[in-house]
Design an enzyme around this catalytic site. Structure first.
Site, PDB file in Angstrom:
ATOM      1  N   LYS A 162       0.865  -1.197   0.000  1.00  0.00           N
ATOM      2  CA  LYS A 162       0.000   0.000   0.000  1.00  0.00           C
ATOM      3  C   LYS A 162       0.894   1.237   0.000  1.00  0.00           C
ATOM      4  O   LYS A 162       1.486   1.595   1.011  1.00  0.00           O
ATOM      5  CB  LYS A 162      -0.900   0.056   1.248  1.00  0.00           C
ATOM      6  CG  LYS A 162      -1.934   1.175   1.114  1.00  0.00           C
ATOM      7  CD  LYS A 162      -2.323   1.819   2.408  1.00  0.00           C
ATOM      8  CE  LYS A 162      -1.638   3.117   2.730  1.00  0.00           C
ATOM      9  NZ  LYS A 162      -1.802   4.248   1.805  1.00  0.00           N
TER      10      LYS A 162
ATOM     11  N   GLU B 135       9.952   2.158  10.542  1.00  0.00           N
ATOM     12  CA  GLU B 135      10.927   3.233  10.338  1.00  0.00           C
ATOM     13  C   GLU B 135      10.146   4.535  10.403  1.00  0.00           C
ATOM     14  O   GLU B 135       9.219   4.736   9.612  1.00  0.00           O
ATOM     15  CB  GLU B 135      11.639   3.101   8.986  1.00  0.00           C
ATOM     16  CG  GLU B 135      12.593   1.936   8.887  1.00  0.00           C
ATOM     17  CD  GLU B 135      13.754   2.001   9.862  1.00  0.00           C
ATOM     18  OE1 GLU B 135      14.033   3.086  10.417  1.00  0.00           O
ATOM     19  OE2 GLU B 135      14.366   0.952  10.099  1.00  0.00           O
TER      20      GLU B 135
ATOM     21  N   CYS C  77      13.509  11.791   6.267  1.00  0.00           N
ATOM     22  CA  CYS C  77      13.575  11.398   7.679  1.00  0.00           C
ATOM     23  C   CYS C  77      14.993  11.587   8.207  1.00  0.00           C
ATOM     24  O   CYS C  77      15.197  11.716   9.413  1.00  0.00           O
ATOM     25  CB  CYS C  77      13.131   9.959   7.835  1.00  0.00           C
ATOM     26  SG  CYS C  77      13.962   8.856   6.704  1.00  0.00           S
TER      27      CYS C  77
ATOM     28  N   GLU D 230       9.691  16.837  14.820  1.00  0.00           N
ATOM     29  CA  GLU D 230      10.077  16.747  13.417  1.00  0.00           C
ATOM     30  C   GLU D 230       9.217  17.710  12.592  1.00  0.00           C
ATOM     31  O   GLU D 230       7.984  17.656  12.660  1.00  0.00           O
ATOM     32  CB  GLU D 230       9.872  15.318  12.916  1.00  0.00           C
ATOM     33  CG  GLU D 230      10.349  15.119  11.493  1.00  0.00           C
ATOM     34  CD  GLU D 230      10.115  13.705  10.990  1.00  0.00           C
ATOM     35  OE1 GLU D 230       8.996  13.208  11.165  1.00  0.00           O
ATOM     36  OE2 GLU D 230      11.051  13.114  10.442  1.00  0.00           O
TER      37      GLU D 230
END
Ligand code: NAP
Length: 482
Positions: A176, A251, A285, A383
């Site tokens: 997906k 992750e 990231c 973040e």
């Protein structure tokens, strides 16, 4: 497959199937440019994909590694041969500049070729038992049906680095991709289909995370989930997988530090920070979001970084002159601008960070540098995932290391220094999965492990030979002469 009537459809059981609903894939450089209508499935499509995968699994799990090698190798060759065309699609759907998009496509091709080779190298151990006359064989088997859930920011590399090892080690896959960027995953599906991947072995189910993703995580017959994305979604998936005793690999985010010491070479440190912080529009990231700079070099470093940042060309991702493409969508752009406002509220001096109107309907923002910040500010804890970096001034190496490690994340960390002593100490004492010396925190190889510690990652490492840990189950057999 692209059908003029149905748009780009899902691949389930070797058939291209519509989903009922579709979603427009929009170019963030120019929102009047619609790449295509892509399937947006309901949970029932996951049931169908699982049924197809269950039917295909016994034969695929026992298939010759030569077959797996040949399919993966052919897909890798195709991606490499079509890297310019696919890179163009990637730039168009995600907003990464052409050079980066072609580079990411190249990497996806290399990943498929690497795991084509690994399919032929699934080794085990044979050793004597502590009991006489018995052999012990330790072998690896496929986990079964694996669900792969991927984010929008690496729309071809991440689907590739999950799909290729999953197939190499004999698993059946349901992928997906992110709803924002399904185009590149669809290219992978087409290539696998064209190069003879048996029906049901690889299934593409496009749709929302809250429907398709959720259905995958909760489906009793999906044995493992590999997820890359945000912390909030990752935690939710881990809890469900724990409850259902599914193997899981996450992750997630980062707040990656880049330390610049007094003895750094500015001609190395400034480009490394410029690249790590702003390239790919900061949507990595592994982006360098906290620049931790010692007092002696601070002013010269800030002057030069600001000068180079302000010279960066922001524009349409497909224009070869562009260095910083658009933000991926309106929601992410608003979030970035909110963080710029927060930086001011928290007392930072803000350079750049403005919404740009480039005479076209795209999500453009100038890169932002936050000066005079401290590590306790929210802009240095959370973040941002945009072209924004903070400078934190510190006294010396020990203070820099302490600030670098003072975060809930632990993905990547960098240091710019000419001191072997400090580079070595930083490598040993950084609480992260990946350390960079005189290099940006972002930008990694495809043949070695990728991943982090603390709040950034959970479970086995991805990529390189370490991927075997997640995508296989170990079996220990004791064999006595009868
Ligand atoms: P996200 O919102 O968590 O989405 C990631 C994927 O999860 C998408 O496919 C999403 O579907 C799906 N999803 C959403 N809700 C779900 C649910 N309830 N159950 C199952 N799946 C669900 O993350 P993103 O915004 O796409 O990506 C940005 C994040 O990814 C950043 O935090 C970044 O740091 C992280 N990232 C990490 C790495 C790494 O390797 N550490 C690499 C790249 C990116 P939709 O398409 O519907 O949203």
């Amino acid at each position: 497959m692209k059908d003029t009537q149905d748009g780009f459809t899902n691949l389930i059981g070797g058939e291209w199937v519509t989903a009922g609903a579709t979603r427009a894939n929009i170019n963030p450089s120019d929102t009047s440019d619609v790449i295509g209508q892509y399937a947006s499935a309901e949970a029932t499509a996951v049931d169908a994909a699982v049924d197809a995968a269950k039917a295909a699994l016994p034969a695929w799990a026992e298939a010759s590694p030569q077959l797996r090698h040949d399919i993966l190798d052919a897909v890798g060759s195709e991606l490499l041969a079509r890297k310019d065309e696919i890179g163009h699609l990637l730039a168009r759907e995600e907003g990464k500049i052409l050079a980066e998009a072609i580079g990411e496509t190249t990497r996806a091709g290399q990943v498929f070729k690497f795991f084509a080779g690994e399919a032929l190298r699934v080794a085990g151990d044979l050793q004597p038992s502590v009991r006489p006359g018995i052999d012990v064989a330790v072998t690896r088997e496929p986990v079964g049906i694996v669900g792969l859930i991927t984010p929008w920011n690496f729309p071809i590399a991440i689907p590739a680095w999950k799909t290729a090892p999953a197939l190499a080690y004999g698993n059946c896959v349901i992928l997906k991709p992110a709803d924002l960027t399904p185009g590149c995953a669809h290219v992978i599906a087409e290539a696998l289909h064209r190069h003879g991947c048996p029906p049901g072995v690889f299934n593409l189910v496009m749709g929302r995370g809250s429907t398709v993703g959720e259905a995958m995580v909760t489906h009793p017959d999906i044995d493992a989930i590999s997820f890359t994305g945000s912390v909030a979604t990752g935690h939710r998936i881990a809890e469900t997988c724990g409850r259902l005793r599914k193997k899981v690999q996450l992750e997630m985010g980062g707040k990656n530090p880049m330390v610049v010491l007094d003895d750094a070479d500015l001609s190395v440190a400034v480009p490394a920070c410029l690249n790590g912080t702003f390239f790919s529009t900061g949507q990595r990231c592994t982006a360098s979001s906290r620049l931790i700079v010692t007092e002696g070099i601070h002013d010269a470093f800030v002057d030069e970084l600001t000068r180079q940042m302000q010279a960066l060309t922001v524009g349409d991702a497909r224009d070869p002159a562009t260095q910083i493409g658009p933000v991926v969508d309106a929601k992410q752009l608003q979030s970035n601008l909110d963080y710029v406002a927060l930086a001011r509220q928290e007392g930072a001096e803000v350079m750049g960070g403005d919404r740009l109107d480039l005479n076209k309907d795209g999500f453009y923002q100038s890169p932002a540098l936050f000066l005079g910040t401290t590590n306790d500010m929210r802009i240095n804890r959370e973040e941002i995932f945009g072209p924004c970096g903070s400078v934190i001034k510190v006294t010396d190496f020990d203070a820099a290391l302490a600030v670098a490690n003072d975060t809930e994340f632990g993905l990547s960390a960098g240091i710019c220094t000419t001191s072997l002593k400090h580079a070595s100490a930083f490598r040993r004492r950084s609480q992260v999965g990946m350390v960079m010396v005189n290099l940006p925190t972002a930008g990694v190889d495809y043949h070695v492990p990728f991943g982090g510690r603390k709040g950034s990652s959970y479970g086995a490492r991805e990529q390189g030979r370490y991927a075997v840990e997640f995508y296989t189950a170990v079996k220990t057999a004791y064999i006595a002469a009868g």
